[in-house]
Design a protein around this motif. Structure first.
Motif, short mmCIF file in Angstrom:
data_model
loop_
_atom_site.label_atom_id
_atom_site.label_comp_id
_atom_site.label_asym_id
_atom_site.label_seq_id
_atom_site.Cartn_x
_atom_site.Cartn_y
_atom_site.Cartn_z
N LEU A 91 -0.16 6.36 -0.80
CA LEU A 91 0.34 5.00 -0.03
C LEU A 91 -0.85 3.97 -0.72
O LEU A 91 -0.49 2.79 -1.08
CB LEU A 91 0.38 4.59 1.09
CG LEU A 91 1.64 6.19 1.83
CD1 LEU A 91 1.63 5.63 3.12
CD2 LEU A 91 2.90 5.70 0.78
N TYR A 92 -2.34 4.43 -0.72
CA TYR A 92 -2.59 3.42 -1.25
C TYR A 92 -2.58 3.25 -2.83
O TYR A 92 -3.11 1.92 -3.32
CB TYR A 92 -4.46 3.70 -1.35
CG TYR A 92 -5.34 3.90 0.21
CD1 TYR A 92 -5.48 2.36 1.07
CD2 TYR A 92 -5.22 4.82 1.10
CE1 TYR A 92 -5.25 2.07 2.43
CE2 TYR A 92 -5.13 4.88 2.78
CZ TYR A 92 -5.37 3.62 2.66
OH TYR A 92 -6.10 3.64 3.89
N ASP A 93 -2.37 4.27 -3.73
CA ASP A 93 -1.75 3.67 -5.08
C ASP A 93 -0.33 3.04 -5.28
O ASP A 93 -0.66 2.98 -6.38
CB ASP A 93 -1.72 5.57 -5.36
CG ASP A 93 -3.29 6.00 -5.81
OD1 ASP A 93 -3.78 5.83 -6.01
OD2 ASP A 93 -3.47 7.45 -6.43
N ARG A 94 0.11 3.01 -4.04
CA ARG A 94 1.68 2.17 -4.37
C ARG A 94 1.29 0.99 -3.76
O ARG A 94 2.51 0.83 -3.57
CB ARG A 94 2.22 3.54 -3.49
CG ARG A 94 2.99 4.36 -3.56
CD ARG A 94 3.38 5.01 -5.29
NE ARG A 94 4.54 4.75 -5.34
CZ ARG A 94 5.86 5.13 -5.31
NH1 ARG A 94 5.62 6.30 -4.81
NH2 ARG A 94 6.67 4.42 -5.09
N GLY A 95 0.11 0.08 -3.14
CA GLY A 95 0.15 -1.16 -2.95
C GLY A 95 -0.28 -1.15 -1.21
O GLY A 95 -0.35 -2.33 -0.51
N ALA A 96 -0.52 -0.51 -0.49
CA ALA A 96 -0.37 0.07 0.82
C ALA A 96 -2.37 -0.71 1.18
O ALA A 96 -3.51 -0.14 -0.07
CB ALA A 96 -0.91 1.25 1.46
N GLU A 97 -2.62 -1.74 1.24
CA GLU A 97 -3.51 -1.63 2.18
C GLU A 97 -4.75 -1.38 3.26
O GLU A 97 -5.53 -0.96 3.55
CB GLU A 97 -3.98 -3.41 2.78
CG GLU A 97 -3.45 -4.21 1.24
CD GLU A 97 -3.42 -6.00 1.36
OE1 GLU A 97 -2.94 -6.56 2.38
OE2 GLU A 97 -3.24 -6.92 0.13
N ARG A 98 -3.44 -0.87 4.17
CA ARG A 98 -4.68 -0.35 5.03
C ARG A 98 -3.12 1.23 6.17
O ARG A 98 -2.06 0.80 5.81
CB ARG A 98 -4.41 -1.39 6.36
CG ARG A 98 -5.08 -0.62 7.40
CD ARG A 98 -4.96 -1.83 8.42
NE ARG A 98 -5.93 -1.58 9.54
CZ ARG A 98 -5.87 -2.01 10.80
NH1 ARG A 98 -5.34 -3.35 10.86
NH2 ARG A 98 -6.48 -1.93 11.69
N VAL A 99 -4.11 1.81 5.61
CA VAL A 99 -3.12 2.82 6.43
C VAL A 99 -4.13 3.61 8.05
O VAL A 99 -5.33 4.16 7.21
CB VAL A 99 -2.61 4.14 5.48
CG1 VAL A 99 -2.20 5.23 5.79
CG2 VAL A 99 -2.04 3.34 4.12
N THR A 100 -3.02 3.99 8.57
CA THR A 100 -4.03 4.26 10.25
C THR A 100 -2.82 5.08 10.56
O THR A 100 -2.18 4.92 10.96
CB THR A 100 -4.85 3.21 10.87
OG1 THR A 100 -5.13 3.56 11.82
CG2 THR A 100 -3.36 2.60 11.11
N ASP A 101 -3.31 6.47 11.95
CA ASP A 101 -3.25 6.72 12.53
C ASP A 101 -2.59 5.62 13.93
O ASP A 101 -2.57 4.76 14.04
CB ASP A 101 -3.78 7.42 13.38
CG ASP A 101 -3.43 8.56 14.76
OD1 ASP A 101 -2.42 7.36 15.22
OD2 ASP A 101 -3.42 9.43 14.59
N ALA A 102 -0.97 5.63 13.84
CA ALA A 102 -1.00 5.11 14.69
C ALA A 102 -1.19 4.77 16.24
O ALA A 102 -0.98 3.46 17.29
CB ALA A 102 0.73 4.66 15.29
N LYS A 103 -1.72 5.38 16.53
CA LYS A 103 -1.98 5.51 18.24
C LYS A 103 -3.30 4.48 18.10
O LYS A 103 -4.08 4.28 19.23
CB LYS A 103 -2.74 7.01 18.49
CG LYS A 103 -1.75 7.97 18.52
CD LYS A 103 -1.81 9.48 19.73
CE LYS A 103 -0.55 10.25 19.51
NZ LYS A 103 -1.25 11.90 18.39
N SER A 104 -3.97 4.49 17.50
CA SER A 104 -5.40 4.21 16.97
C SER A 104 -5.80 2.52 16.16
O SER A 104 -5.89 1.54 16.29
CB SER A 104 -6.35 4.08 16.26
OG SER A 104 -6.00 4.82 14.58
N TYR A 105 -4.16 2.59 15.87
CA TYR A 105 -3.85 0.81 15.11
C TYR A 105 -4.24 -0.64 15.77
O TYR A 105 -3.65 -0.50 17.20
CB TYR A 105 -1.96 0.74 15.10
CG TYR A 105 -1.43 0.08 14.36
CD1 TYR A 105 -2.10 -0.31 12.63
CD2 TYR A 105 -0.72 -1.48 14.21
CE1 TYR A 105 -1.85 -1.70 12.28
CE2 TYR A 105 -0.46 -2.36 14.23
CZ TYR A 105 -1.62 -3.03 12.85
OH TYR A 105 -0.80 -3.83 11.87
N SER A 106 -4.61 -1.43 15.78
CA SER A 106 -4.33 -2.39 16.47
C SER A 106 -4.50 -3.88 14.71
O SER A 106 -4.76 -3.65 14.69
CB SER A 106 -5.54 -2.53 17.44
OG SER A 106 -6.99 -2.90 16.14
#
Length: 108
Positions: A91-106
């Motif tokens: 997803l970083y190649d498609r414009g994502a700036e941050r990709v994280t596990d939902a459990k650790s997201y803040s």
């Protein structure tokens, strides 16, 4: 003619119950191994850059087979279920700036 009640049940072969139990246990182990080898869906939070439209974000997620669970109002943050979490980095190649596990997201 012999009545059903008079028929004798054939004697079980010696050790046949043990073989049957071993066969059932072995089958259960193989089934459990096959089930554990399947990829487990993984929930991920993706933050796209301001220059990525909602349509582009949706297309990027769809290209990886992600299922959308939630989107914020500005359509910049998406919670998705990924069939293969090892592919989320794409997803970083498609414009994502941050990709994280939902459990650790803040959001900080």
């Amino acid at each position: 003619m012999m009545d059903r009640r008079e028929r004798k049940r054939p004697a079980a072969q010696p050790g046949s119950r043990r073989r049957t139990a071993a066969l059932l246990l072995g089958s259960a182990v193989l089934l459990a191994a096959a089930l554990s080898a399947r990829p487990v869906p993984h929930e991920v939070v993706v933050q796209f850059g301001d220059d990525v439209s909602a349509r582009e974000a949706a297309n990027a997620l769809a290209s990886l087979g992600a299922t959308v669970l939630w989107v914020n109002r500005s359509e910049g943050v998406w919670a998705v279920r990924m069939p293969d979490p090892g592919e989320a980095w794409r997803l970083y190649d498609r414009g994502a700036e941050r990709v994280t596990d939902a459990k650790s997201y803040s959001s900080t």
